[in-house]
Design a protein around this motif. Structure first.
Motif, mmCIF file in Angstrom:
data_model
loop_
_atom_site.group_PDB
_atom_site.id
_atom_site.type_symbol
_atom_site.label_atom_id
_atom_site.label_comp_id
_atom_site.label_asym_id
_atom_site.label_seq_id
_atom_site.Cartn_x
_atom_site.Cartn_y
_atom_site.Cartn_z
ATOM 1 N N ARG A 91 0.942 -0.917 -0.082
ATOM 2 C CA ARG A 91 -0.055 -0.211 0.010
ATOM 3 C C ARG A 91 0.946 1.497 -0.073
ATOM 4 N NH1 ARG A 91 -3.289 -1.177 5.439
ATOM 5 N NH2 ARG A 91 -1.110 -0.987 6.284
ATOM 6 N N ARG A 92 0.336 2.300 -0.539
ATOM 7 C CA ARG A 92 1.022 3.593 -0.588
ATOM 8 C C ARG A 92 -0.039 4.889 -0.459
ATOM 9 N NH1 ARG A 92 4.030 1.810 -5.144
ATOM 10 N NH2 ARG A 92 3.507 3.252 -6.250
ATOM 11 N N PRO A 93 0.025 5.533 0.394
ATOM 12 C CA PRO A 93 -0.774 6.649 0.778
ATOM 13 C C PRO A 93 -0.479 7.704 -0.147
ATOM 14 C CG PRO A 93 0.559 6.480 2.803
ATOM 15 C CD PRO A 93 0.691 5.120 1.773
ATOM 16 N N VAL A 94 -1.084 8.513 -0.589
ATOM 17 C CA VAL A 94 -0.952 9.719 -1.362
ATOM 18 C C VAL A 94 -1.780 10.770 -0.870
ATOM 19 C CG1 VAL A 94 -0.499 10.886 -3.599
ATOM 20 C CG2 VAL A 94 -0.201 8.352 -3.411
ATOM 21 N N THR A 95 -1.368 11.872 -0.623
ATOM 22 C CA THR A 95 -2.068 13.020 -0.031
ATOM 23 C C THR A 95 -2.782 13.573 -1.184
ATOM 24 O OG1 THR A 95 -0.275 14.573 -0.575
ATOM 25 C CG2 THR A 95 -0.771 13.583 1.835
ATOM 26 N N SER A 96 -4.087 14.095 -0.800
ATOM 27 C CA SER A 96 -4.924 14.441 -1.961
ATOM 28 C C SER A 96 -4.415 15.786 -3.048
ATOM 29 C CB SER A 96 -6.196 15.324 -1.266
ATOM 30 O OG SER A 96 -5.886 16.332 -0.535
ATOM 31 N N GLY A 97 -3.351 16.565 -2.467
ATOM 32 C CA GLY A 97 -2.570 17.348 -3.148
ATOM 33 C C GLY A 97 -1.710 16.840 -4.124
ATOM 34 N N ASN A 98 -1.309 15.527 -3.643
ATOM 35 C CA ASN A 98 -0.272 15.111 -4.727
ATOM 36 C C ASN A 98 -0.647 14.087 -5.701
ATOM 37 O OD1 ASN A 98 1.995 16.395 -3.617
ATOM 38 N ND2 ASN A 98 2.094 14.986 -1.736
ATOM 39 N N ARG A 99 -2.027 13.913 -5.499
ATOM 40 C CA ARG A 99 -2.521 12.727 -6.503
ATOM 41 C C ARG A 99 -2.681 13.371 -7.846
ATOM 42 N NH1 ARG A 99 -7.443 11.729 -2.490
ATOM 43 N NH2 ARG A 99 -6.250 11.124 -0.565
ATOM 44 N N ILE A 100 -2.693 12.549 -8.706
ATOM 45 C CA ILE A 100 -2.653 12.985 -10.201
ATOM 46 C C ILE A 100 -4.098 12.414 -10.812
ATOM 47 C CG2 ILE A 100 -1.949 13.103 -12.518
ATOM 48 C CD1 ILE A 100 0.876 12.830 -11.499
ATOM 49 N N ALA A 101 -4.986 13.031 -11.083
ATOM 50 C CA ALA A 101 -6.269 12.713 -11.449
ATOM 51 C C ALA A 101 -6.331 11.706 -12.741
ATOM 52 C CB ALA A 101 -7.310 13.732 -11.995
ATOM 53 N N GLY A 102 -7.129 10.499 -12.480
ATOM 54 C CA GLY A 102 -6.964 9.611 -13.708
ATOM 55 C C GLY A 102 -8.165 8.541 -13.444
ATOM 56 N N LYS A 103 -7.911 7.435 -14.066
ATOM 57 C CA LYS A 103 -9.224 6.419 -14.309
ATOM 58 C C LYS A 103 -9.398 5.379 -13.054
ATOM 59 C CE LYS A 103 -6.950 3.358 -17.752
ATOM 60 N NZ LYS A 103 -6.980 2.929 -18.984
ATOM 61 N N TYR A 104 -8.174 5.168 -12.361
ATOM 62 C CA TYR A 104 -7.948 4.047 -11.454
ATOM 63 C C TYR A 104 -8.596 4.508 -10.089
ATOM 64 C CZ TYR A 104 -4.802 2.594 -15.103
ATOM 65 O OH TYR A 104 -4.254 2.289 -16.424
ATOM 66 N N TYR A 126 -8.882 4.752 -6.165
ATOM 67 C CA TYR A 126 -7.994 5.076 -5.091
ATOM 68 C C TYR A 126 -8.915 4.818 -3.669
ATOM 69 C CZ TYR A 126 -4.855 7.580 -1.789
ATOM 70 O OH TYR A 126 -3.876 7.760 -0.757
ATOM 71 N N TYR A 127 -8.713 3.503 -3.171
ATOM 72 C CA TYR A 127 -9.782 3.223 -2.005
ATOM 73 C C TYR A 127 -8.983 3.488 -0.812
ATOM 74 C CZ TYR A 127 -12.216 0.049 -5.152
ATOM 75 O OH TYR A 127 -12.775 -0.536 -6.178
ATOM 76 N N GLY A 128 -9.917 3.608 0.158
ATOM 77 C CA GLY A 128 -9.569 4.106 1.518
ATOM 78 C C GLY A 128 -10.295 3.107 2.319
ATOM 79 N N ALA A 129 -10.566 3.390 3.618
ATOM 80 C CA ALA A 129 -11.106 2.378 4.388
ATOM 81 C C ALA A 129 -12.538 2.241 4.307
ATOM 82 C CB ALA A 129 -11.067 3.174 6.105
ATOM 83 N N SER A 130 -13.370 3.047 3.707
ATOM 84 C CA SER A 130 -14.643 2.769 3.359
ATOM 85 C C SER A 130 -15.139 2.548 1.875
ATOM 86 C CB SER A 130 -15.629 3.467 4.266
ATOM 87 O OG SER A 130 -15.264 3.722 5.595
ATOM 88 N N GLY A 131 -14.100 2.571 1.062
ATOM 89 C CA GLY A 131 -14.537 2.435 -0.409
ATOM 90 C C GLY A 131 -13.651 3.691 -1.310
ATOM 91 N N ILE A 132 -14.049 3.721 -2.282
ATOM 92 C CA ILE A 132 -13.372 4.798 -3.176
ATOM 93 C C ILE A 132 -13.461 6.549 -2.670
ATOM 94 C CG2 ILE A 132 -13.328 5.628 -5.578
ATOM 95 C CD1 ILE A 132 -14.495 3.240 -6.452
ATOM 96 N N VAL A 133 -12.106 6.619 -2.686
ATOM 97 C CA VAL A 133 -12.080 8.324 -2.212
ATOM 98 C C VAL A 133 -11.697 9.250 -3.326
ATOM 99 C CG1 VAL A 133 -11.922 7.564 0.269
ATOM 100 C CG2 VAL A 133 -9.765 7.813 -1.084
ATOM 101 N N ASP A 134 -11.156 8.535 -4.375
ATOM 102 C CA ASP A 134 -10.856 9.424 -5.288
ATOM 103 C C ASP A 134 -10.400 8.498 -6.757
ATOM 104 O OD1 ASP A 134 -9.723 11.463 -6.855
ATOM 105 O OD2 ASP A 134 -8.262 12.193 -5.630
ATOM 106 N N TYR A 135 -9.799 9.064 -7.671
ATOM 107 C CA TYR A 135 -9.562 8.182 -8.772
ATOM 108 C C TYR A 135 -8.128 8.943 -9.209
ATOM 109 C CZ TYR A 135 -13.900 5.938 -9.556
ATOM 110 O OH TYR A 135 -15.117 5.383 -9.243
ATOM 111 N N VAL A 136 -7.189 8.098 -9.715
ATOM 112 C CA VAL A 136 -5.753 8.437 -9.733
ATOM 113 C C VAL A 136 -5.331 8.146 -11.256
ATOM 114 C CG1 VAL A 136 -5.152 8.932 -7.524
ATOM 115 C CG2 VAL A 136 -4.806 6.632 -8.299
ATOM 116 N N ASP A 137 -4.094 8.397 -11.569
ATOM 117 C CA ASP A 137 -3.475 7.997 -12.925
ATOM 118 C C ASP A 137 -2.706 6.693 -12.651
ATOM 119 O OD1 ASP A 137 -1.435 9.063 -11.439
ATOM 120 O OD2 ASP A 137 -0.610 9.785 -13.217
ATOM 121 N N ASP A 138 -2.574 5.818 -11.852
ATOM 122 C CA ASP A 138 -1.643 4.765 -11.730
ATOM 123 C C ASP A 138 -2.352 3.917 -10.750
ATOM 124 O OD1 ASP A 138 0.442 3.366 -12.102
ATOM 125 O OD2 ASP A 138 1.908 4.479 -11.491
ATOM 126 N N TYR A 139 -1.830 2.666 -10.774
ATOM 127 C CA TYR A 139 -2.426 1.635 -9.856
ATOM 128 C C TYR A 139 -1.212 0.669 -9.019
ATOM 129 C CZ TYR A 139 -1.363 -1.513 -13.803
ATOM 130 O OH TYR A 139 -0.494 -1.996 -14.848
#
Length: 385
Positions: free
Chosen positions: A221-234, A236-249
């Motif tokens: 696992r690797r956490p990424v702060t919201s400010g450092n995430r690059i928007a994408g199609k994958y 990004y899961y947290g404790a209760s489900g999807i919290v964002d979509y990022v450009d890598d997996y």
């Protein structure tokens, strides 16, 4: 010809007069002592419910001072963030504060409270209110602009017939919603009963632990702060489900995620164990487990969501289920064939519940749109020239 059409034809065939709200209404100016208000008759903006759902019992009641005195049949509108659409037709006298507009009809011989309520609970009014707000961070309605809102004034018999129609439609919609909700509740109870029975009577079950039947992938696992995430199609899961979509997996495949921390570990308002598939990224708020078979993963997922895990959770303000305690949870696991039988039954049952769960909001939304369409049609009149 309907009764309403007959009344319009008889009483206002050439159209109806429109007036500014301020011509026929005013804001309440009377005051009431704090000693006279309580949780039932004090209405602050915080206990007006969003989306035109009326009010709830006040969680805060002032202990001193004098407050705005509203009367039965006055209309109360939340003036902070008008987009929340907070409105209530008063069923009793009481007190409120300056964050709530109290609209009083000057002459009920020309304008009925229920009719005015239906006009002011329309999206047209709230859209108008939002167009005139002041402030960006916490927008407030412009009290002067509200009084310049134009409303129709048909004859009283027309108003009363429209109120009767809309009241009936509202009642029917409420009955349908209650029936659908009751059906969903019954399905969920039925599912829980059969689930527990299937687990209780599972053949040849023996206790296993998660570190024996799955591979723990937490170290990937690797956490990424919201400010450092690059928007994408994958996802990004947290404790209760999807919290964002990022450009890598990070992960690619089928996994079971189990909440590692957060209030939901105790509240259980959403599942604490949930399956994911495909390419995705997981942060450090969910454990990541990989199983050899679908049946075992799904069996463990359902089982964990059905039992009390509070004895394995540490922390007070921030509940946590660490990996050590996670691996202490006993899993009574039957043979692969029995796992398959139980999972197949519960998956079919779950599909029935999910169909109703997804269909319920859609049906309610459809009824709401139908209601709003007819309400707007009923409240639209030819302008008398």
């Amino acid at each position: 010809m309907s009764r309403l059409e007959e009344l319009i034809q008889q009483l206002c065939p050439d159209g109806v007069e429109y007036k500014y709200l301020g011509d026929v209404c005013s804001y309440a100016t009377e005051r009431i002592d704090a000693a006279e208000v309580n949780a039932d008759n004090y209405v602050g903006v915080e206990n007006l419910l969003p989306d035109k759902q009326g009010k709830t019992v006040a969680s805060y009641v002032p202990s001193d001072g004098r407050w705005i005195h509203f009367r039965k049949d006055d209309i109360l509108i939340g003036n902070i963030r008008p987009y929340l659409k907070k409105i209530w037709l008063a069923t009793h006298d009481g007190g409120t504060n300056g964050d709530v507009l109290v609209i009083q009809i000057k002459n009920k011989n020309i304008l009925r409270p229920q009719f005015l309520y239906y006009i002011l609970s329309s999206d047209s009014f709230f859209n108008y209110d939002m167009q005139n707000v002041k402030g960006a961070k916490m927008p407030r309605g412009d009290k002067s602009a509200v009084l310049r809102y134009s409303i129709p004034l048909p004859p009283l018999p027309v108003q009363q017939e429209i109120v009767r129609i809309l009241d009936s439609f509202t009642e029917l919609t409420a009955e349908l919603t209650a029936e659908l909700t009751a059906e969903l509740t019954a399905r969920k109870k039925q599912y829980a009963y059969y689930r527990d029975e299937l687990f209780r009577t599972a053949k040849d079950a023996s206790v296993h632990y998660l570190n024996e039947i799955s591979d723990n992938c937490d170290n990937q696992r690797r956490p990424v702060t919201s400010g450092n995430r690059i928007a994408g199609k994958y996802p990004y899961y947290g404790a209760s489900g999807i919290v964002d979509y990022v450009d890598d997996y990070i992960f690619d495949g089928d996994y079971l995620l189990i909440s590692e921390d957060g209030a939901n570990l105790l509240a259980r308002s959403t599942p604490i164990a949930f399956s994911i598939a495909g390419k995705n990224w997981v942060n450090n708020h969910a454990h990541v487990l990989h199983f050899d078979t679908y049946d075992t993963r799904r069996y463990v997922e359902i089982y964990l969501n059905s039992i009390d895990l509070s004895s394995y959770i540490t922390g007070g303000a921030q509940p946590k289920l660490n990996q050590k305690n996670l691996n202490k949870i006993p899993i009574p696991l039957p043979s692969p064939d029995e796992q398959h039988r139980i999972v197949s039954i519960l998956d079919r049952f779950d599909a029935l519940c999910n169909d109703l769960t997804s269909g319920l909001p859609a049906e309610i939304a459809a009824r709401k749109k139908q209601y709003e369409y007819y309400r707007d049609k009923l409240l639209s009149f030819k302008v008398k020239t």
